[in-house]
Design an enzyme around this catalytic site. Sequence first.
Site, mmCIF file in Angstrom:
data_model
loop_
_atom_site.group_PDB
_atom_site.id
_atom_site.type_symbol
_atom_site.label_atom_id
_atom_site.label_comp_id
_atom_site.label_asym_id
_atom_site.label_seq_id
_atom_site.Cartn_x
_atom_site.Cartn_y
_atom_site.Cartn_z
ATOM 1 N N HIS A 197 2.899 -3.322 -5.174
ATOM 2 C CA HIS A 197 3.493 -4.332 -4.289
ATOM 3 C C HIS A 197 3.639 -5.590 -5.144
ATOM 4 C CE1 HIS A 197 3.699 -6.492 -0.229
ATOM 5 N NE2 HIS A 197 3.689 -7.468 -1.128
ATOM 6 N N GLY B 164 6.061 -6.233 8.730
ATOM 7 C CA GLY B 164 6.297 -4.794 8.737
ATOM 8 C C GLY B 164 6.995 -4.276 9.973
ATOM 9 N N ASP C 179 8.145 2.632 4.115
ATOM 10 C CA ASP C 179 7.156 1.564 4.332
ATOM 11 C C ASP C 179 6.858 1.428 5.830
ATOM 12 O OD1 ASP C 179 5.331 -0.452 3.915
ATOM 13 O OD2 ASP C 179 6.785 -1.982 3.355
#
Length: 428
Positions: free
Chosen positions: A180, A325, A306
């Site tokens: 990340h 997210g 993801d």
Amino acid sequence: MSDKILLVNGRRVQNDRLTRCELLIDDGKIAAIGEQVTGGEGVHRVDLHGNLVTPGLVDVHVHLREPGFTNKETIATGSAAAVHGGFTTIAAMANLNPTCDTPARFADQVERNKRAGQVKIIQYSPVTVGRKGKQAVDVEQQYQAGARLFSDDGAGIQDAGVVYDAMKQLAKRNLPLCDHAQDDQLSMGGVINAGPVAAKFSLPGMPAISETAQIARNLVIAQATGAHYHVCHVSTKESIDLIRHAKQMGVNVTCEVTPHHLLLADTDIAKDDAEFKMNPPLRRRIDQEACLVGLLDGTIDCIATDHAPHTDKEKQQGFLKSPNGIVGSETAFALLYTRFVKAKIFTLQQLVDWLSVKPQQIFNLPNVGLLRVGDPADIAVFDLAQPTKIKVDQFFSKGHNSPFVGDVVYGSTSRTYVDGRLVYSKEN
């Protein structure tokens, strides 16, 4: 019911052509595949009504939230969401509480995944102890416990020395560091991409350089150590340009892109709606276009969702307070098929490859992502003809956090098999 299952009247894509496909499953494995297959006596026939047959899809980036955050998702609900989207193998990130940073914890997590999961779950080990970025885990011990993928996803590793130590260890086993990429000193506390949209909503912006600078640093460390460096959810044009150049120089680097970074840009955000909040954030239109170009020219190796579920209450707090997210397992194939394949921007063959073959290749995953005689019968079946609307009450995930709710799509999953066992059917 017979152990033998004959799937008839399907179609598969080969060499960019849709061809008739019949497939025999026997004892959990693919026993035969072709335009016409004879099942023999006692076979259970399933008519696929002309639907598309693909290898079970492979998602190398999901968050299952168990243990520690089961109000958001569990292994059971996350794997149910995966099969609803046609995924039969998923790789689960290590941002759990506790994280699986010791051999004992890692082995426990693998067992937990096996007990509760409907799909094949590859468990990530964290790169650093406690995912705190201060000290690399003992890679060899984690390897002996079964770890093959390593990531601190959810956080960038700020200390270059820690990355160097981890990559030296990982290189000995040819294991990837899946990164990340985020330099916290350059991210400026941003909750949205830095630029006019951030200014419009008076929100702190995250500059693109926060990602690109970290990638540049880690590419140099990967080159020095010979380690396999994999960039998670790449999002900026400059990052993709760097990775393209590094590949040309022979650096062992791969990367993935998410459906949402292919489908959206920050200018698609019409109001302070945290269903559009993710990290990395939605970038400029030029970055979105660069993601597509990078996929088409091979700079970007695969697509990964993801999948990041959160509760409805958490995501109703606006950009400043909501977590990052969105969910993606259940909508990825249909959204990408509808937006890009039907529009002839890329081919069905390419889409299937990016969601199955390529993840298998870059991480050397055994017996997944391919339709071959003798392999486990991990199979997805998609209805390309019938439009459906994305609705939250149809999600199997605990999370409903998606900016795509209400979109009409083609390519919904009609059946999913894992080891020859029907784990999802639209008809049920």
